[in-house]
Design a protein around this motif. Structure first.
Motif: not given
Length: 213
Positions: A123-137
């Motif tokens: 919901d609040n990623g960088f630079p965009e919301p993280a869709i791929d689970p890898i981008d939430r690590i």
């Protein structure tokens, strides 16, 4: 701090800082900061025992000097968005290295590495919301100290997020953990990660330290 005032007694002065927060488990998270100053006078009495206070002896296994490796698994919860919005579970794997100079020392130097799966970044990623689970690590390096209060340990670390920081919170953060032992090698812990005194999420966890002290 206290000063002896001759035979009359002692003057005791203390200062403290307290931060109240809901740990971002609900929004708005309007924290309150309090700074306190206390001054008191303690008159002397002839019946007082001026000798040192003897505490129960701490087993040697909890106060050995040298290097200590520790790993911890933690689970937390964060609310992002409007109040009563979805609460995102956050899991964290923490590895730390402590060095205690001698048995009588009350603190250890500490460095650590964090591996965090932060689901709130969708919901609040960088630079965009993280869709791929890898981008939430998120990975992070931390450094600070641990204070040994009997069997209890208080750890305060300054950290830097290396990958996928939250765009609102940034990279630099503070991690505070309090541990109490179940046995010498296993400890239960509670803690909080915060950014500029803004709570990110609270957590509970279990830590394992082989050959613990």
């Amino acid at each position: 701090h206290q000063w002896n005032w001759g035979k009359n007694g002692r003057v005791i002065v203390a200062a403290d800082f307290t931060h109240f927060s809901n740990g971002s488990t609900a929004l708005p998270n309007l924290g309150i900061n309090l700074i306190g100053l206390r001054c008191s006078f303690r008159p002397n009495r002839e019946t007082w025992d001026e000798g040192p206070l003897l505490l129960p002896e701490i087993p040697l296994v909890f106060k050995r000097s040298g290097w200590q490796i520790e790993t911890a698994l933690r689970m937390g919860l964060r609310d992002v968005g409007l109040p009563m919005g979805p609460r995102h579970p956050i899991s964290n794997l923490h590895a730390s290295l402590h060095y205690r100079t001698k048995e009588a020392s009350s603190w250890s130097g500490t460095c650590a590495f964090d591996l965090t799966y932060n689901q709130s970044l969708r919901d609040n990623g960088f630079p965009e919301p993280a869709i791929d689970p890898i981008d939430r690590i998120q990975t992070a390096l931390l450094a600070g100290g641990r204070w040994h209060l009997g069997k209890t340990a208080l750890t305060i670390l300054q950290g830097w997020i290396l990958s996928h920081p939250d765009r609102e919170l940034g990279r630099r953060h503070l991690l505070v953990t309090i541990q109490a032992p179940i046995c010498p090698e296993i400890r239960m812990e509670v803690g909080l990660r915060s950014f500029s005194l803004r709570a990110d999420y609270p957590f509970i966890g279990v830590a394992w330290a082989p050959g613990a002290h």
